[in-house]
Design a protein around this motif. Structure first.
Motif, short mmCIF file in Angstrom:
data_model
loop_
_atom_site.label_atom_id
_atom_site.label_comp_id
_atom_site.label_asym_id
_atom_site.label_seq_id
_atom_site.Cartn_x
_atom_site.Cartn_y
_atom_site.Cartn_z
N GLU A 5 9.27 -3.74 -2.44
CA GLU A 5 8.23 -2.71 -2.32
C GLU A 5 8.73 -1.52 -1.50
O GLU A 5 8.46 -0.36 -1.83
CB GLU A 5 6.98 -3.31 -1.69
CG GLU A 5 6.28 -4.33 -2.59
CD GLU A 5 5.17 -5.06 -1.88
OE1 GLU A 5 5.14 -5.02 -0.62
OE2 GLU A 5 4.33 -5.68 -2.55
N GLY A 8 11.22 0.39 -3.66
CA GLY A 8 10.50 1.07 -4.72
C GLY A 8 9.80 2.33 -4.24
O GLY A 8 9.78 3.35 -4.94
N LEU A 12 11.85 5.44 -5.69
CA LEU A 12 11.20 5.77 -6.95
C LEU A 12 9.78 6.30 -6.77
O LEU A 12 9.15 6.69 -7.76
CB LEU A 12 11.16 4.53 -7.85
CG LEU A 12 12.53 3.93 -8.20
CD1 LEU A 12 12.36 2.61 -8.95
CD2 LEU A 12 13.33 4.91 -9.04
N LEU A 14 7.08 4.58 -5.91
CA LEU A 14 6.18 3.62 -6.51
C LEU A 14 5.52 2.77 -5.43
O LEU A 14 6.17 2.38 -4.46
CB LEU A 14 6.93 2.70 -7.48
CG LEU A 14 7.66 3.40 -8.65
CD1 LEU A 14 8.40 2.38 -9.48
CD2 LEU A 14 6.69 4.20 -9.50
N VAL A 16 3.04 -0.72 -5.14
CA VAL A 16 2.46 -1.84 -5.87
C VAL A 16 1.02 -2.05 -5.43
O VAL A 16 0.73 -2.16 -4.23
CB VAL A 16 3.27 -3.12 -5.62
CG1 VAL A 16 2.56 -4.32 -6.24
CG2 VAL A 16 4.67 -2.98 -6.21
N VAL A 155 3.28 9.83 -5.15
CA VAL A 155 3.73 8.51 -5.59
C VAL A 155 2.81 8.01 -6.72
O VAL A 155 1.76 8.58 -7.00
CB VAL A 155 3.75 7.50 -4.43
CG1 VAL A 155 4.71 7.95 -3.34
CG2 VAL A 155 2.36 7.32 -3.84
N ARG A 156 3.21 6.90 -7.32
CA ARG A 156 2.46 6.31 -8.43
C ARG A 156 2.16 4.85 -8.13
O ARG A 156 3.00 4.13 -7.59
CB ARG A 156 3.28 6.42 -9.73
CG ARG A 156 2.58 5.83 -10.96
CD ARG A 156 3.47 5.96 -12.18
NE ARG A 156 3.70 7.36 -12.52
CZ ARG A 156 2.86 8.09 -13.25
NH1 ARG A 156 1.73 7.56 -13.68
NH2 ARG A 156 3.15 9.34 -13.51
N VAL A 158 1.64 1.09 -9.35
CA VAL A 158 2.14 0.26 -10.46
C VAL A 158 1.89 -1.20 -10.13
O VAL A 158 1.58 -1.57 -8.99
CB VAL A 158 3.65 0.49 -10.70
CG1 VAL A 158 3.93 1.92 -11.11
CG2 VAL A 158 4.45 0.10 -9.46
N GLU A 162 6.16 -3.96 -13.30
CA GLU A 162 6.73 -2.64 -13.56
C GLU A 162 7.67 -2.21 -12.44
O GLU A 162 8.72 -1.61 -12.69
CB GLU A 162 5.62 -1.60 -13.74
CG GLU A 162 6.17 -0.21 -14.05
CD GLU A 162 5.10 0.83 -14.29
OE1 GLU A 162 5.43 2.03 -14.34
OE2 GLU A 162 3.91 0.45 -14.42
N LEU A 163 7.31 -2.53 -11.20
CA LEU A 163 8.19 -2.20 -10.09
C LEU A 163 9.55 -2.85 -10.28
O LEU A 163 10.59 -2.19 -10.13
CB LEU A 163 7.57 -2.66 -8.77
CG LEU A 163 8.48 -2.50 -7.55
CD1 LEU A 163 8.68 -1.03 -7.21
CD2 LEU A 163 7.94 -3.27 -6.35
N ARG A 166 11.55 -1.17 -13.06
CA ARG A 166 12.04 0.16 -12.67
C ARG A 166 13.18 0.05 -11.67
O ARG A 166 14.13 0.84 -11.68
CB ARG A 166 10.90 0.98 -12.09
CG ARG A 166 9.83 1.40 -13.09
CD ARG A 166 10.32 2.53 -13.98
NE ARG A 166 10.71 3.69 -13.20
CZ ARG A 166 9.87 4.61 -12.71
NH1 ARG A 166 8.57 4.49 -12.95
NH2 ARG A 166 10.32 5.63 -12.00
#
Length: 721
Positions: A5, A8, A12, A14, A16, A155-156, A158, A162-163, A166
């Motif tokens: 996490e 990520g 990226l 991301l 979670v 950020v996104r 997910v 998906e994490l 990616r």
């Protein structure tokens, strides 16, 4: 917040969010807490109640990444709007010395002697930390409002699956990168290899030497029995041995042989046996003969290795290192040396192209160089071809220049403009050969016919990253010399924070004003707290409880000063005046904020306004993180360290800082930009350019939503170089 996490989020963008439902009474406060530290989501509707609780670790991580180590407070409670205009450090210390007559030379006595606030003069400065007052000031800061400006991290949200997918893709991109990776990125790759394995990696895609060494080092630590199946070459093994024994993986020095068990030696021999480059041991005969004494190849069933090493021992010819052979031959026979480089070391041919072109005499030697370049171009790394083209285009006009060591150290190269200049007609001929080679190499990556490409404005200010190894571990990754706009901020607030352990330490934040020719035009530091455009928060000489110094730049006033006084650049510098090195301090950070206002009514440190922050490292005495270009309203990333004299300060080190900064500023003349790379791919691969990113199928920009994010360049370096 587990390791996946954290990686990520950092790499990226991301986050979670566990599966489940979203309750407005839960999600709204969660989104507000993230916004408080400058984090926003592109898909806030995906948030779930399950993020409540785990979000605290993520927010704490964001605060740390943005440089927040505890609660910050300035030395002067009135900073920045109640500092006096007059402050003469020399006079202040002379008066303090008089007041010290008859007193013990203690921190408390010095603090009292330097405090003239009761006399209506200037505030106390250059004093040891008053820990009780520091704690009270920190509590007072917590009650003040934040600045209104926010520098967003977008950020996104997910799911966990998906994490992981990616991250596997990111890991592949990193190992396939055609340039060096930042040290913290390498560390994250080590974590991912341990957690996710290497099953998704195509070993043939790992082209760059440093990335191959990193991968083999990780495999050696985690599951070395996989090594024979990787296609590792004899040189790969030598570089691995160098890393394992603390040597130089460039193989320019003797390589140590690690202590290996019989099972380990079997892995090494089996790797050699499986390699289709086994004959490369003859290129480094001396190194392999030294290793052969401990490898005992005769103990293993490896007929190719046993036969090859028998011939290696019988051979009396040691070809030595290629660079030394090449230089000897170049002095005696130019054409033979160029052909040797093209055959055995095409990368060296590309890196030394301008020098070889400059020393070529006569049409015959020039023809040999063009022929060698054309013939070897497909084996020269694409990034080297781009660099050679930029160097030839500049043709020695830009000096001083700077080279960076593997540890981040900087060495200026001082030459007269025109050094190693290539005659114009010959230069055009070489540039034509380079352009043709680059287009062929790019086209071979596959067509973009039918694709539409958008290149974000401003990417011509970001340099193609190829030396990220020792760059600062900040929020973004950009090549030194790259520029990013300031935007509409009113104030740039610089900061440094440090905490000492057992030995008293003193870090000093300063800012040097330079004119367009990089001459020193002014400064603000502990010896000069304000000049009308810049304001310093005062100097602390110890940091038992963690200390901070701030320096505000009023952008409107500084721009006027630029016009009136001839200022062009403002250069922050952090000096290690005394105490342990940056690296030895328990905490040492620097960075900058963009703020709408600078007032003692607002909190002095607001993580949501931090543009970049990073740890101070290394054994040097001066750190130069960036510069502010008053003319273009941009921040240019410098990120260099200098040695400097003992007890350094602006008056001593200013000239060296100016010389080094001028070399970093000039890099845009000798390096390729991200925009140039993007446009070259679009042209060579048959794509159409569009002005609207919404109409593009391939986008280049500075956000995670782009196909290629220039601020997180791993995919760009893997796909396009």
């Amino acid at each position: 917040m587990d390791a996946l996490e954290r990686i990520g989020f950092d790499r990226l963008g991301l986050v979670v969010t566990p599966a489940g439902t979203a309750t407005p009474a839960v999600s709204a406060p969660l989104l507000a807490e993230f916004a408080h530290v400058g984090v926003r989501f592109v898909n806030p509707e995906a948030i779930t109640d399950g993020l409540a609780g785990p979000h605290r670790e993520l927010i704490a991580h964001v605060r740390a990444e943005r440089g927040e180590a505890g609660d910050y407070a300035p030395l002067f409670r009135g900073f920045p709007d109640r500092l006096p205009e007059f402050d003469d450090a020399v006079f202040r210390f002379l008066v303090a010395r008089v007041r010290m007559i008859g007193s013990d030379d203690t921190p408390d006595a010095w603090r009292e002697a330097l405090d003239f606030s009761r006399m209506g003069w200037w505030p106390a400065s250059s004093i040891p930390q008053d820990t009780a007052r520091a704690e009270a000031d920190r509590r007072a800061q917590a009650l003040l409002p934040k600045d209104g400006r926010v520098e967003w991290i977008t950020v996104r949200l997910v799911g966990a699956a998906e994490l992981e997918a990616r991250l596997r893709e990111w890991m592949r991109d990193c190992f396939a990168s055609a340039a060096s990776l930042r040290e913290d990125v390498q560390s994250d790759l080590g974590v991912l290899v341990k957690l996710l394995g290497v099953g998704d990696l195509e070993m043939g895609d790992v082209r760059f030497r440093e990335n191959r060494v990193l991968l083999f080092e990780l495999l050696w630590a985690l599951d070395r029995k996989l090594l024979p199946s990787t296609g590792a070459t004899p040189d790969d093994l030598l570089r691995l041995f160098a890393k394992l024994t603390g040597g130089d993986p460039s193989l320019t020095a003797p390589v140590g042989y690690p202590r290996l068990s019989r099972a380990d030696r079997r892995v090494v021999v089996n790797t050699l046996e499986a390699s289709d480059r086994l004959g490369d041991v003859f290129r480094r005969r001396g190194l392999w003969l030294a290793i052969d004494r401990g490898l005992h190849v005769g103990e293993f069933r490896a007929p190719r290795v046993r036969e090859t090493f028998a011939r290696l021992r019988d051979s009396r010819h040691d070809r030595g290192s290629f660079p030394s052979r090449f230089e000897r031959l170049l002095a005696a026979d130019y054409a033979a040396a160029v052909r040797l480089a093209a055959a055995e070391a095409p990368g060296l041919l590309g890196r030394g192209l301008r020098r070889l072109a400059a020393v070529a005499t006569g049409q015959q030697q020039r023809a040999v160089l063009v022929e060698a370049l054309t013939g070897a171009a497909e084996r020269i790394p694409l990034r080297v071809l781009f660099a050679a083209g930029a160097q030839l285009a500049d043709n020695g006009r830009t000096y001083p220049r700077v080279v960076f060591g593997k540890d981040g150290s900087a060495l200026p190269i001082l030459r007269r403009p025109g050094h190693l200049a290539v005659p114009e007609e010959f230069r055009k001929e070489l540039l034509g050969a380079l352009d043709a080679a680059v287009d062929l190499r790019i086209a071979a990556k596959g067509g973009w016919y039918g694709e539409t490409v958008h290149v974000e404005p401003g990417l011509d200010r970001l340099l193609l990253p190829d030396q990220l190894r020792a760059t600062a571990q900040g929020l973004v990754q950009v090549e030194r010399g790259s520029r990013l706009p300031i935007g509409q901020a009113e104030v740039v607030r610089l900061f440094v924070h440090w905490r000492e352990a057992e030995v008293t330490s003193d870090l000093d934040l300063s800012c040097i004003a330079l004119d367009a020719s990089f001459g020193i035009a002014g400064q603000v530091s502990w010896t000069n707290l304000a000049d009308g455009m810049m304001t310093h928060s005062g100097d602390l000489t110890s940091a038992e409880e963690g200390a901070e110094e701030f320096l505000d730049i009023d952008l409107a006033k500084a721009a006027r000063a630029g016009r009136e006084r001839g200022w062009r650049y403002l250069v922050p510098v952090v000096f290690r005046y005394c105490g342990p090195t940056f690296e030895a301090l328990p905490e040492a950070y620097t960075g900058w904020m963009l703020r709408d206002d600078a007032s003692s009514k607002d909190r002095v440190f607001d993580p949501a306004t931090v543009v970049n922050a990073f740890a101070l490292t290394g054994l040097k005495r001066c750190a130069v993180p960036m510069l502010l270009d008053l003319e273009t309203h941009e921040i240019l990333y410098v990120d260099v360290y200098l040695n400097g004299q003992p007890r350094p300060r602006v008056e001593q080190e200013g000239h060296d800082v100016a010389t080094l900064v001028s070399a970093v500023v000039g890099r845009h003349h000798t390096k390729t930009s991200v925009a140039a790379l993007a446009l070259r791919h679009a042209r060579a691969r048959g794509a159409a350019l569009v002005d609207d990113p919404g109409r593009a199928t391939i986008t280049f920009g500075t956000s995670a939503d782009c196909t290629y994010d220039a601020l997180h360049p791993e995919k760009l370096l893997a796909d396009l170089l």
